[in-house]
Design a protein around this motif. Structure first.
Motif, short mmCIF file in Angstrom:
data_model
loop_
_atom_site.label_atom_id
_atom_site.label_comp_id
_atom_site.label_asym_id
_atom_site.label_seq_id
_atom_site.Cartn_x
_atom_site.Cartn_y
_atom_site.Cartn_z
N VAL A 1 0.67 119.48 20.87
CA VAL A 1 1.24 118.52 21.81
C VAL A 1 0.98 118.97 23.25
O VAL A 1 1.14 120.14 23.59
CB VAL A 1 2.76 118.32 21.56
CG1 VAL A 1 3.52 119.63 21.61
CG2 VAL A 1 3.36 117.33 22.57
N ALA B 1 1.00 113.61 24.50
CA ALA B 1 -0.15 113.34 23.64
C ALA B 1 -0.02 114.28 22.44
O ALA B 1 0.00 115.50 22.60
CB ALA B 1 -1.45 113.61 24.39
N THR C 1 -1.08 115.41 18.46
CA THR C 1 -1.99 115.41 17.32
C THR C 1 -1.30 116.12 16.16
O THR C 1 -0.77 117.23 16.33
CB THR C 1 -3.32 116.11 17.66
OG1 THR C 1 -3.99 115.36 18.68
CG2 THR C 1 -4.21 116.21 16.44
N GLU D 1 -1.37 117.28 11.99
CA GLU D 1 -2.09 117.53 10.75
C GLU D 1 -1.09 117.51 9.59
O GLU D 1 -0.10 118.23 9.62
CB GLU D 1 -2.80 118.88 10.81
CG GLU D 1 -3.64 119.19 9.59
CD GLU D 1 -4.32 120.55 9.68
OE1 GLU D 1 -4.95 120.94 8.68
OE2 GLU D 1 -4.21 121.22 10.73
N ASP E 1 -7.27 111.25 13.68
CA ASP E 1 -7.95 112.41 14.26
C ASP E 1 -8.96 112.89 13.23
O ASP E 1 -8.60 113.53 12.24
CB ASP E 1 -6.94 113.51 14.58
CG ASP E 1 -7.62 114.79 15.06
OD1 ASP E 1 -8.84 114.74 15.35
OD2 ASP E 1 -6.95 115.83 15.11
N GLY F 1 -5.39 113.91 9.62
CA GLY F 1 -4.93 114.03 11.00
C GLY F 1 -4.68 112.69 11.67
O GLY F 1 -5.38 111.71 11.41
N SER G 1 -3.47 111.09 15.74
CA SER G 1 -3.13 111.31 17.14
C SER G 1 -2.32 110.12 17.64
O SER G 1 -2.53 108.98 17.19
CB SER G 1 -4.39 111.48 17.99
OG SER G 1 -5.06 112.67 17.65
N TRP H 1 0.57 108.69 21.12
CA TRP H 1 1.09 108.82 22.48
C TRP H 1 2.58 108.48 22.43
O TRP H 1 2.96 107.44 21.89
CB TRP H 1 0.34 107.86 23.39
CG TRP H 1 0.79 107.70 24.80
CD1 TRP H 1 1.44 106.64 25.35
CD2 TRP H 1 0.58 108.63 25.89
NE1 TRP H 1 1.64 106.83 26.69
CE2 TRP H 1 1.12 108.05 27.04
CE3 TRP H 1 -0.02 109.89 25.97
CZ2 TRP H 1 1.09 108.67 28.29
CZ3 TRP H 1 -0.05 110.53 27.21
CH2 TRP H 1 0.50 109.92 28.35
#
Length: 342
Positions: A153, A246, A248, A250, A301, A307, A309, A311
């Motif tokens: 992050v 932002a 991401t 996993e 991602d 993954g 991503s 916002w």
């Protein structure tokens, strides 16, 4: 039955928001007291359509109130929260001081409401860091669906997270860029904040992370799951109110953007605004003054297996502080965890 509530730090940004949230949500309070330091005694603060005069923290009798919403900083909380809790008043603290105490629950009601029952050990409940609060609200439903392994992050945090002096500094420097003689020298921040970004929030630690980044790592583990690995980069940006992130993620199991979008739309405290077109996302300007945590830009991602991503944007003075504090009090009432609950 109505409750009696004291707001400590009532003249600060978050304290004033706590009073606003109590009024807006029609919290079942018979009495609300504004508490501040001795120098602010008699100062008037707004509570709904009323004005409350501030009482002196050192002279106030906390045995007559059920809740103390504490927003006066770590040093004050360290000294006063145990004293207030010993009077039978439940302290909900917005500082960082009690968050890592094993005997103090760290609560975001949409995420780990059941853990609030542990407040009885010290009569204190901790509110998480503002950047953590909005993050875990979003991570929780996704973790339930596909189990999170790792989170990366980057935060874009507004100056209001550093208090009124920080907001004043941004305003002064912004004027100073255009008005000769106004001055742009930094005092609250290590570098100029107007028209700039500062990749440091709080002090640096030995491993190179800042304490703000460390808070996000440790608090996410305590609130959500100790097995989650998280790395953060926290940046102060020239925005008055509203933190952006932002993120991401996993996962252990596959989860598509469409599945994530559907899950988040049904999750408490979240609004999904995710149109793949110019302006089809939320920015801090739109989030300011709103209770929701907003999620946009949900996408795959492709650099890792399983993954996503996304916002995340929220009003840091509300969900990151005042709103979450009031929600904790509501949770204690709704779960009948008050000492005098039927």
């Amino acid at each position: 039955m109505g409750y009696k509530v004291a707001v400590v730090g009532a003249t600060g940004n978050v304290g004033r928001e706590m009073l606003n949230v109590l009024a807006e949500r029609e919290f079942p309070a018979d009495e609300v007291y504004a508490i501040a330091s001795r120098r602010s005694v008699g100062t008037e603060v707004s509570f709904g359509d009323r004005e409350l005069k501030c009482h002196d923290l050192e002279q106030f009798d906390f045995s007559k109130v059920d809740f103390c919403l504490m927003s006066a900083g770590s040093a004050v909380s360290k000294e006063w929260s145990p004293k207030i809790g010993a009077k039978g008043c439940i302290v909900i603290d917005n500082s960082s001081y009690w968050r890592y105490d094993q005997d103090v629950p760290l609560i975001v009601p949409e995420v780990n409401a059941a853990a609030v029952a542990g407040y009885t050990k010290k009569n204190i409940v901790a509110n998480p860091n503002c950047s953590t609060a909005q993050l875990v609200v979003v991570l929780k439903p996704l973790h339930d669906a596909a189990k999170i392994k790792r989170v990366v992050v980057s935060t874009y945090q507004s100056v209001s997270g550093a208090g009124k002096e920080a907001m004043d500094e941004l305003w002064r420097q912004t004027k100073g860029i255009y008005v000769p003689g106004q001055g742009v020298e930094p005092s609250k921040f290590p570098k100029q904040i107007a028209f700039n970004c500062i990749p440091q929030i709080d002090v640096f630690m030995e491993d190179g992370y800042t304490k703000e980044e460390w808070k996000m790592m440790v608090e996410t583990k305590k609130i959500l799951d100790p097995a989650i690995k998280l790395t953060a980069t926290c940046v102060r940006v020239p925005v008055f109110v509203g933190h952006s992130e932002a993120v991401t993620i996993e996962f252990e199991k596959a989860i598509s953007p469409e599945e994530a979008r559907a899950i988040l739309r049904e999750s408490p405290g979240i609004m999904v605004v995710d149109k793949r077109e110019p302006g089809g996302y939320v920015t801090p300007v739109e989030a300011a003054g709103e209770y929701a945590t907003y999620v946009s830009r949900i996408r795959e991602d492709a650099t890792v297996e399983n993954g996503l991503s996304l916002w995340v944007v929220s009003d840091n003075l509300l969900k990151g502080a005042a709103l979450n504090t009031v929600q904790i009090a509501e949770t204690l009432i709704n779960r009948k965890l008050m000492p005098n609950a039927a």
